[in-house]
Design a protein around this motif. Sequence first.
Motif, PDB file in Angstrom:
ATOM      1  N   ARG A  27       0.820  -1.214   0.000  1.00 44.06           N
ATOM      2  CA  ARG A  27       0.000   0.000   0.000  1.00 44.06           C
ATOM      3  C   ARG A  27       0.851   1.260   0.000  1.00 44.06           C
ATOM      4  O   ARG A  27       0.378   2.326  -0.326  1.00 44.06           O
ATOM      5  N   LEU A  28       2.112   1.137   0.401  1.00 42.96           N
ATOM      6  CA  LEU A  28       2.998   2.289   0.469  1.00 42.96           C
ATOM      7  C   LEU A  28       4.262   2.027  -0.332  1.00 42.96           C
ATOM      8  O   LEU A  28       4.865   0.958  -0.228  1.00 42.96           O
ATOM      9  N   TRP A  29       4.649   2.995  -1.135  1.00 48.87           N
ATOM     10  CA  TRP A  29       5.889   2.931  -1.896  1.00 48.87           C
ATOM     11  C   TRP A  29       6.831   3.987  -1.317  1.00 48.87           C
ATOM     12  O   TRP A  29       6.582   5.192  -1.438  1.00 48.87           O
ATOM     13  N   SER A  30       7.913   3.564  -0.676  1.00 50.95           N
ATOM     14  CA  SER A  30       8.878   4.520  -0.150  1.00 50.95           C
ATOM     15  C   SER A  30       9.487   5.315  -1.292  1.00 50.95           C
ATOM     16  O   SER A  30       9.786   4.791  -2.364  1.00 50.95           O
ATOM     17  N   THR A  31       9.695   6.607  -1.074  1.00 50.61           N
ATOM     18  CA  THR A  31      10.283   7.454  -2.103  1.00 50.61           C
ATOM     19  C   THR A  31      11.796   7.357  -2.151  1.00 50.61           C
ATOM     20  O   THR A  31      12.425   7.804  -3.114  1.00 50.61           O
ATOM     21  N   GLY A  32      12.409   6.810  -1.096  1.00 54.19           N
ATOM     22  CA  GLY A  32      13.862   6.803  -1.010  1.00 54.19           C
ATOM     23  C   GLY A  32      14.422   8.067  -0.384  1.00 54.19           C
ATOM     24  O   GLY A  32      15.623   8.184  -0.169  1.00 54.19           O
ATOM     25  N   ASP A  37       9.240  10.826   2.886  1.00 52.12           N
ATOM     26  CA  ASP A  37       8.372   9.742   3.351  1.00 52.12           C
ATOM     27  C   ASP A  37       7.660  10.134   4.643  1.00 52.12           C
ATOM     28  O   ASP A  37       6.461   9.894   4.813  1.00 52.12           O
ATOM     29  N   ASP A  38       8.412  10.749   5.548  1.00 48.48           N
ATOM     30  CA  ASP A  38       7.834  11.160   6.824  1.00 48.48           C
ATOM     31  C   ASP A  38       6.725  12.188   6.611  1.00 48.48           C
ATOM     32  O   ASP A  38       5.652  12.112   7.222  1.00 48.48           O
ATOM     33  N   ALA A  39       6.967  13.146   5.719  1.00 50.32           N
ATOM     34  CA  ALA A  39       5.961  14.182   5.459  1.00 50.32           C
ATOM     35  C   ALA A  39       4.719  13.618   4.792  1.00 50.32           C
ATOM     36  O   ALA A  39       3.605  14.099   5.012  1.00 50.32           O
ATOM     37  N   LEU A  40       4.909  12.576   3.972  1.00 50.43           N
ATOM     38  CA  LEU A  40       3.782  11.986   3.247  1.00 50.43           C
ATOM     39  C   LEU A  40       3.062  10.905   4.043  1.00 50.43           C
ATOM     40  O   LEU A  40       2.105  10.314   3.560  1.00 50.43           O
ATOM     41  N   GLY A  41       3.532  10.652   5.241  1.00 49.73           N
ATOM     42  CA  GLY A  41       2.895   9.618   6.051  1.00 49.73           C
ATOM     43  C   GLY A  41       3.338   8.220   5.671  1.00 49.73           C
ATOM     44  O   GLY A  41       2.578   7.264   5.824  1.00 49.73           O
ATOM     45  N   GLY A  42       4.559   8.093   5.159  1.00 59.42           N
ATOM     46  CA  GLY A  42       5.109   6.768   4.838  1.00 59.42           C
ATOM     47  C   GLY A  42       5.593   6.632   3.419  1.00 59.42           C
ATOM     48  O   GLY A  42       6.402   5.747   3.122  1.00 59.42           O
ATOM     49  N   LYS A 291       0.250  19.959  -1.201  1.00 55.83           N
ATOM     50  CA  LYS A 291      -1.015  19.292  -0.895  1.00 55.83           C
ATOM     51  C   LYS A 291      -0.713  17.852  -0.513  1.00 55.83           C
ATOM     52  O   LYS A 291       0.173  17.213  -1.090  1.00 55.83           O
ATOM     53  N   ASN A 292      -1.444  17.347   0.457  1.00 54.75           N
ATOM     54  CA  ASN A 292      -1.219  15.980   0.910  1.00 54.75           C
ATOM     55  C   ASN A 292      -2.468  15.474   1.615  1.00 54.75           C
ATOM     56  O   ASN A 292      -2.763  15.887   2.732  1.00 54.75           O
TER      57      ASN A 292
END
Length: 331
Positions: A27-32, A37-42, A291-292
Amino acid sequence: MDPKLSSLNAVLDRVDSRLLNPAADVRLWSTGFPLLDDALGGGLRAGTLNLLAGSQGEGKTTFALQLARDTVRAGQPVLFFSFELEAEVLLQKLLASEAAECADEAPATVYQVRAAFEGTDGIAGGLVERLGRLPGGLDALSRVSEYSEHLMIHRSTTLSTRLEDVHAIARDVAQQAGKPPLIVVDYLQKVRPTEDMDEEAAVTLVTERLKDIAIDLNCPVLAISAADRAGLEPGQRMRARNLKGSTALAYEADVVLILANKADIVARHHLMYSANNGEHFRNYSVLTVEKNRSGRTGAEVEFLKQFASGRFVPEGKVVSEDLVDERVFTE
């Protein structure tokens, strides 16, 4: 029963199954980029449309490619629709980026890798021989070879790559890989619907359909977006409202990210009291989460640019200086 129809009981069972077997349904793809990742909630979420915008030359394609590389290294397939660059050029960036992580000093640059690809480096032989002369070159080639099969580049054009093609190709890749890919579109305004329509209507339709593709394939779509003229003019910091073509871009997207040169948006007093009039700020890009829907909005993180190596340093930091909505020039 319609497969799209779910009772809440079925949803609970699906979530429980996913938690017990995480590899079965990502469900989550880490951005690297850990702070992003922290700002996007994972990370990037399945079923979401994520937009990346920024001024020309600020590294949007580099950022997206680096994110794609980290995704595929984590075991997820990636489909990259490139309307801007040839697959060989993207590969050269990847090799230089990998070399920067492998070599202790003076890693192979994008320019040197390009010369090896084009045979203008004055060395005989194939890629192994040519890259073997460059610091980190062979290690970079080995690293890329480990994931190259699962990072697919589609050389796209406005004439031959229509909206329906994006969906069909992405569906084929998902079936072949056995799991949905991260879809990268570079860039959104170059995707055309089959029907003839004006730019605003076309961008609206493409934006809505890219969101539908993300939902249909249960994957994230990362689309690079061009800015309108106002967003590129001096004195105007780019915002979500400056995405070119349609208000649907900011409305439909789940995440909007904007890259800006730090020197252009940092408050004037930081430039006045900084060594060299803040020239070092030009070495950093600020990524703003405009936006998020799944986390906090307004996060501003800076990353050191290493464009000679085709990358950003992923370990960024939260911006500590005051930023402004106007671009600031020191000349």
